[in-house]
Design a protein around this motif. Sequence first.
Motif, PDB file in Angstrom:
ATOM      1  N   LEU A  34      74.756 -54.151  51.102  1.00  0.00           N
ATOM      2  CA  LEU A  34      74.867 -55.551  51.520  1.00  0.00           C
ATOM      3  C   LEU A  34      76.303 -55.806  51.962  1.00  0.00           C
ATOM      4  O   LEU A  34      77.230 -55.677  51.152  1.00  0.00           O
ATOM      5  CB  LEU A  34      74.518 -56.492  50.349  1.00  0.00           C
ATOM      6  N   ILE A  35      76.484 -56.153  53.230  1.00  0.00           N
ATOM      7  CA  ILE A  35      77.825 -56.434  53.755  1.00  0.00           C
ATOM      8  C   ILE A  35      77.939 -57.916  54.089  1.00  0.00           C
ATOM      9  O   ILE A  35      77.136 -58.442  54.866  1.00  0.00           O
ATOM     10  CB  ILE A  35      78.116 -55.626  55.044  1.00  0.00           C
ATOM     11  N   ASN A  36      78.916 -58.563  53.482  1.00  0.00           N
ATOM     12  CA  ASN A  36      79.251 -59.927  53.873  1.00  0.00           C
ATOM     13  C   ASN A  36      80.634 -59.921  54.515  1.00  0.00           C
ATOM     14  O   ASN A  36      81.591 -59.391  53.946  1.00  0.00           O
ATOM     15  CB  ASN A  36      79.224 -60.869  52.664  1.00  0.00           C
ATOM     16  N   GLY A  37      80.729 -60.521  55.686  1.00  0.00           N
ATOM     17  CA  GLY A  37      81.965 -60.493  56.457  1.00  0.00           C
ATOM     18  C   GLY A  37      82.895 -61.654  56.148  1.00  0.00           C
ATOM     19  O   GLY A  37      82.837 -62.249  55.073  1.00  0.00           O
ATOM     20  N   PRO A  38      83.761 -61.992  57.091  1.00  0.00           N
ATOM     21  CA  PRO A  38      84.866 -62.911  56.857  1.00  0.00           C
ATOM     22  C   PRO A  38      84.435 -64.306  56.408  1.00  0.00           C
ATOM     23  O   PRO A  38      83.446 -64.847  56.895  1.00  0.00           O
ATOM     24  CB  PRO A  38      85.577 -62.980  58.213  1.00  0.00           C
ATOM     25  N   ASN A  39      85.211 -64.810  55.458  1.00  0.00           N
ATOM     26  CA  ASN A  39      85.073 -66.181  54.930  1.00  0.00           C
ATOM     27  C   ASN A  39      83.869 -66.373  54.010  1.00  0.00           C
ATOM     28  O   ASN A  39      83.722 -67.439  53.409  1.00  0.00           O
ATOM     29  CB  ASN A  39      85.044 -67.222  56.074  1.00  0.00           C
ATOM     30  N   LEU A  40      83.043 -65.355  53.877  1.00  0.00           N
ATOM     31  CA  LEU A  40      81.879 -65.519  52.995  1.00  0.00           C
ATOM     32  C   LEU A  40      82.288 -65.425  51.523  1.00  0.00           C
ATOM     33  O   LEU A  40      81.540 -65.852  50.648  1.00  0.00           O
ATOM     34  CB  LEU A  40      80.773 -64.538  53.383  1.00  0.00           C
ATOM     35  N   ASN A  41      83.490 -64.945  51.260  1.00  0.00           N
ATOM     36  CA  ASN A  41      84.042 -65.030  49.899  1.00  0.00           C
ATOM     37  C   ASN A  41      84.275 -66.484  49.490  1.00  0.00           C
ATOM     38  O   ASN A  41      84.423 -66.777  48.303  1.00  0.00           O
ATOM     39  CB  ASN A  41      85.359 -64.242  49.793  1.00  0.00           C
ATOM     40  N   LEU A  42      84.292 -67.390  50.462  1.00  0.00           N
ATOM     41  CA  LEU A  42      84.522 -68.815  50.151  1.00  0.00           C
ATOM     42  C   LEU A  42      83.225 -69.582  49.895  1.00  0.00           C
ATOM     43  O   LEU A  42      83.254 -70.800  49.692  1.00  0.00           O
ATOM     44  CB  LEU A  42      85.269 -69.496  51.306  1.00  0.00           C
ATOM     45  N   LEU A  43      82.088 -68.880  49.924  1.00  0.00           N
ATOM     46  CA  LEU A  43      80.812 -69.584  49.694  1.00  0.00           C
ATOM     47  C   LEU A  43      80.875 -70.351  48.374  1.00  0.00           C
ATOM     48  O   LEU A  43      81.397 -69.850  47.375  1.00  0.00           O
ATOM     49  CB  LEU A  43      79.642 -68.591  49.663  1.00  0.00           C
ATOM     50  N   GLY A  44      80.302 -71.547  48.387  1.00  0.00           N
ATOM     51  CA  GLY A  44      80.368 -72.390  47.192  1.00  0.00           C
ATOM     52  C   GLY A  44      81.470 -73.431  47.319  1.00  0.00           C
ATOM     53  O   GLY A  44      81.371 -74.519  46.765  1.00  0.00           O
ATOM     54  N   LYS A  45      82.529 -73.055  48.073  1.00  0.00           N
ATOM     55  CA  LYS A  45      83.643 -74.005  48.289  1.00  0.00           C
ATOM     56  C   LYS A  45      83.693 -74.424  49.748  1.00  0.00           C
ATOM     57  O   LYS A  45      84.171 -75.485  50.097  1.00  0.00           O
ATOM     58  CB  LYS A  45      84.989 -73.325  47.996  1.00  0.00           C
ATOM     59  N   ARG A  46      83.188 -73.552  50.599  1.00  0.00           N
ATOM     60  CA  ARG A  46      83.364 -73.691  52.036  1.00  0.00           C
ATOM     61  C   ARG A  46      82.276 -74.572  52.658  1.00  0.00           C
ATOM     62  O   ARG A  46      81.090 -74.294  52.489  1.00  0.00           O
ATOM     63  CB  ARG A  46      83.250 -72.268  52.593  1.00  0.00           C
ATOM     64  N   GLU A  47      82.652 -75.608  53.389  1.00  0.00           N
ATOM     65  CA  GLU A  47      81.713 -76.426  54.179  1.00  0.00           C
ATOM     66  C   GLU A  47      80.310 -76.478  53.537  1.00  0.00           C
ATOM     67  O   GLU A  47      79.327 -76.023  54.126  1.00  0.00           O
ATOM     68  CB  GLU A  47      81.600 -75.875  55.605  1.00  0.00           C
ATOM     69  N   ALA A  48      80.264 -77.085  52.349  1.00  0.00           N
ATOM     70  CA  ALA A  48      79.019 -77.069  51.570  1.00  0.00           C
ATOM     71  C   ALA A  48      77.846 -77.719  52.314  1.00  0.00           C
ATOM     72  O   ALA A  48      76.687 -77.356  52.074  1.00  0.00           O
ATOM     73  CB  ALA A  48      79.244 -77.750  50.230  1.00  0.00           C
ATOM     74  N   ASP A  49      78.149 -78.648  53.207  1.00  0.00           N
ATOM     75  CA  ASP A  49      77.068 -79.293  53.973  1.00  0.00           C
ATOM     76  C   ASP A  49      76.374 -78.277  54.893  1.00  0.00           C
ATOM     77  O   ASP A  49      75.202 -78.430  55.224  1.00  0.00           O
ATOM     78  CB  ASP A  49      77.614 -80.471  54.798  1.00  0.00           C
ATOM     79  N   ILE A  50      77.087 -77.217  55.270  1.00  0.00           N
ATOM     80  CA  ILE A  50      76.492 -76.188  56.138  1.00  0.00           C
ATOM     81  C   ILE A  50      76.026 -74.982  55.323  1.00  0.00           C
ATOM     82  O   ILE A  50      74.930 -74.458  55.540  1.00  0.00           O
ATOM     83  CB  ILE A  50      77.518 -75.713  57.198  1.00  0.00           C
ATOM     84  N   TYR A  51      76.857 -74.550  54.365  1.00  0.00           N
ATOM     85  CA  TYR A  51      76.576 -73.277  53.690  1.00  0.00           C
ATOM     86  C   TYR A  51      76.061 -73.426  52.248  1.00  0.00           C
ATOM     87  O   TYR A  51      75.763 -72.426  51.605  1.00  0.00           O
ATOM     88  CB  TYR A  51      77.840 -72.404  53.702  1.00  0.00           C
TER      89      TYR A  51
END
Length: 146
Positions: A5-22
């Motif tokens: 499973l590869i997650n690329g750039p900025n996906l380490n910010l999931l949960g904090k990042r643009e919650a309305d989108i992600y």
Amino acid sequence: MKILLINGPNLNLLGKREADIYGDVDLETIEVNLMRLASLHGCELVPIQTNAEHEIIDEIHLALDTDIEVILINPGAFTHTSIAIRDALLGVNIPFYEIHISDVFAREEFRHKSFFSDIAINVFSGLGVEGYEKALLEAISKFKRS
Ligand code: DQA
């Protein structure tokens, strides 16, 4: 069966990042759930996340030496830019699934172009974090030898 499973750039910010989108689920939760789901089906899921394009390419090359049979990848913004990652996936010839939490094809025009969709086994876009689970289950049912 071993799945990368590869997650690329900025996906380490999931949960904090643009919650309305992600959404509000963080990456660690996604990875732990997927590892559990894989093991329930007798498979091993190896998760990695990196913000660096060359590290994604190196991980794809390494997959040849580590018995990876399927790759699940959310390339983040590299989806729309990276011929190099596309070439790496074609080069190793390991089947892969493309995943996006948001529906890239319904967002800004610059996200409509994917360098992966035409060569992926399937694309899961806009299903939220469930897209990862759906991709994993499809990969297992299609590629796992009993
Ligand atoms: C994304 C969509 C991309 O356009 C964006 O650059 C990301 C995440 C998604 O999961 O919806 O970083 O791949």
